[in-house]
Design an enzyme around this catalytic site. Structure first.
Site, PDB file in Angstrom:
ATOM      1  N   GLU A   1      27.749 -25.838   3.663  1.00  9.73           N
ATOM      2  CA  GLU A   1      26.925 -24.620   3.621  1.00  9.73           C
ATOM      3  C   GLU A   1      26.337 -24.410   5.006  1.00  9.73           C
ATOM      4  OE1 GLU A   1      24.151 -24.056   0.365  1.00  9.73           O
ATOM      5  OE2 GLU A   1      25.497 -25.110  -1.003  1.00  9.73           O
TER       6      GLU A   1
ATOM      7  N   GLU B   1      23.175 -30.711  -3.224  1.00 13.37           N
ATOM      8  CA  GLU B   1      21.745 -30.730  -2.882  1.00 13.37           C
ATOM      9  C   GLU B   1      20.956 -31.532  -3.913  1.00 13.37           C
ATOM     10  OE1 GLU B   1      20.149 -26.899  -1.671  1.00 13.37           O
ATOM     11  OE2 GLU B   1      21.511 -26.872   0.048  1.00 13.37           O
TER      12      GLU B   1
HETATM   13  O1  AHR Z   1      23.836 -20.678  -0.626  1.00 17.78           O
HETATM   14  C1  AHR Z   1      22.675 -20.472  -1.356  1.00 17.78           C
HETATM   15  C2  AHR Z   1      22.045 -21.789  -1.786  1.00 17.78           C
HETATM   16  O2  AHR Z   1      21.607 -22.498  -0.664  1.00 17.78           O
HETATM   17  C3  AHR Z   1      22.920 -22.766  -2.498  1.00 17.78           C
HETATM   18  O3  AHR Z   1      23.024 -22.494  -3.843  1.00 17.78           O
HETATM   19  C4  AHR Z   1      22.219 -24.064  -2.283  1.00 17.78           C
HETATM   20  O4  AHR Z   1      23.099 -25.163  -2.292  1.00 17.78           O
HETATM   21  C5  AHR Z   1      21.509 -23.876  -0.956  1.00 17.78           C
HETATM   22  O5  AHR Z   1      20.193 -24.213  -1.025  1.00 17.78           O
END
Ligand code: AHR
Length: 498
Positions: free
Chosen positions: A301, A173
């Protein structure tokens, strides 16, 4: 009666087991308590990893595990997590609850966990606050077999042989918590950092993953590829995509995991279905640079994100998990299968005690969530070949913004020739009778399992088996046709022998 068409002769691509991958971050009680309790804990463990959790994860054949973050990855300095535990540096986990991170779970412990799980390793490196040298030395520490400063250090810390790093993420990110960068700037950094992610073991090259977009930020995908792509294949093997299912679409008031109504049900599932649009949208941009689809889309994610369970630490992201989450998992896993020509890995966030967890723990107690059961049913697709299939659907729901197609499906053929059909019925009220046709085939046998219940049904530490799979026998087969009824609010797995 809805028709399901399956053509086992038309293969559409390989379903990487990694489409059912997991993610574990130093966040809340995911690593500490949830997985790692330390060797001296009264909770039964092997080298600090709790046995009950490892056994439950082995049942769903976790194919790959991503670590250490997440946002945590871009402030993690790996050297603080090696060597004698008592001399490891303590730090504040500024992203997640401001708690003390004692670094007792580091590289050696992660590799031990993956060994116990029998899964591939996905390490996410630090671009946001780490140096090129630091990243380069981490890779050397983990993977170099010969004589070098980092290999000697690893040996001195008790691990003679190098480990295999299957996947390496160059930042996380970086458009946000990983440095608030612009895509062109990140693209240049990616070029530089990845240069030093050396392949010391040329027979097992590391699959390098660039930080991809947040949700529908197509500009990010385009600009990162434009900045990096002249190096072509090998320079970048994968590009990530992050998309969370938030019922309200509002980060300030996401909605609760247990306290929700029918409207929330349908809008959550509608939000989950958006994954299809995102894979197609980012995939179309990737196609412009990489029409042969050599670069994998890595959805590292995904999952539901609700407001935390009332009374729990807001920085720990702990939430319960109901049939709604199982359906979200079913939708996504079907979509990843359907897009297996481009999607090469996906990692649910997160494995234990955080967001859409497959396992929840409290002290020495552990429960498997409805999402665990979804993974249990879908594991049959791992390493299969996607085959052509489609199903007729009708709209289900309440009114305009709360309507979804009632069914999703995907079908694969396993190495032993058995066909696996997974379906979801998103409708809360109506079951659906289905007639399935298998082209040029005669069905010899069908058996199945079903997961169903009230929309808010969930497992608790007091009642850990409220939601569980059951055998599904109400299916008849004749010639190339099978007939069955999928219950409302359910996931179904059918194993068909032809
Ligand atoms: O999964 C929780 C968070 O969500 C992670 O640390 C981040 O990469 C995303 O914003």
């Amino acid at each position: 009666m809805a028709k399901l068409y399956v053509n086992p002769n038309v293969k559409k691509g390989h379903i990487n087991p990694e489409l059912q991958g997991h993610f574990s971050e130093h966040l809340g009680r995911c690593i500490y308590e949830g997985i790692f309790v330390g060797e001296n804990s009264h909770i039964p463990n092997v080298k600090g990893m709790r046995t009950d959790v490892v056994e439950a994860l082995k049942e769903i054949h976790v194919p790959v595990l991503r670590w250490p973050g997440g946002c945590f990855a871009d402030e993690y300095h790996w050297q603080e997590g090696i060597g004698p535990k008592e001399s490891r540096k303590k730090m504040i986990n500024t992203h997640w609850g401001g708690v003390v991170e004692d670094n007792s779970f580091g590289t050696h412990e992660f590799m031990e966990l993956c060994e116990q799980l029998g899964c591939k390793t996905y390490i996410n490196g630090n671009v946001g606050s780490g140096t090129v040298q630091e990243m380069s030395e981490w890779v050397e520490y983990m993977t170099f077999k010969g004589v070098s400063p980092m290999a000697e250090l690893r040996k001195a810390n008790g691990h003679e042989e190098p480990w295999k790093v299957d996947y390496f993420g160059v930042g996380n990110e970086n458009w946000g918590c990983g440095g608030n960068m612009r895509p062109e700037y990140y693209g240049d950094l990616y070029r530089r950092y990845q240069t030093y992610v050396r392949n010391y073991d040329s027979k097992n090259p590391i699959f390098k993953i660039a930080c991809g977009a947040n949700v529908d930020d197509y500009h990010w995908t385009d600009k990162v590829l434009e900045t990096t792509f002249d190096h072509g294949w090998g320079f970048m093997n994968g590009m990530s995509l992050h998309y969370y299912t938030i019922p309200t679409g509002n980060w300030n008031k996401k909605g609760l995991a247990l306290d929700f109504d029918e409207k929330d049900w349908y809008r959550t599932l509608k939000a989950a279905l958006k994954m299809d649009e995102l894979i197609k949208g980012h995939g179309a941009i990737m196609d412009q640079y990489d029409p042969e689809k050599k670069i994998g889309m890595i959805v590292d994610e995904w999952g539901t994100w609700y407001d935390v369970e009332p009374g729990t630490n807001p920085g720990f992201l702990y939430q319960q998990n109901t049939m709604r989450d199982a359906l979200v998992a079913g939708i996504n896993l079907n979509l990843f299968n359907k897009h297996c020509d481009r999607v090469k890995m996906a990692n649910i966030a997160q494995m234990v005690n955080v967001l859409q967890a497959v396992i929840l723990t409290e002290g020495e107690k552990m429960v498997k969530t409805p999402t665990w059961h979804a993974f249990y049913m879908y594991q049959n697709h791992q390493d299969g070949e996607l085959v052509e299939s489609c199903v007729e659907t009708v709209q289900a729901g309440l009114e305009k913004d709360y309507m979804v197609p009632n069914l999703t499906e995907s079908v694969s053929v396993a190495k032993d020739g058995r066909i696996h059909v997974t379906m979801t019925n998103l409708c809360l009220t109506d079951s659906q009778e289905i007639q399935g046709y298998f082209a040029d085939s005669t069905i010899k046998s069908v058996k199945g399992t079903v997961l169903t219940g009230d929309m808010r049904a969930h497992n608790t530490f007091e009642n850990p088996n409220a939601v569980h799979t059951e055998d599904f026998t109400a299916v008849t087969a004749e010639g190339n046709r099978m007939t069955f009824t999928i219950p409302a609010c359910s996931l179904l797995h059918l194993e068909v022998e032809i």
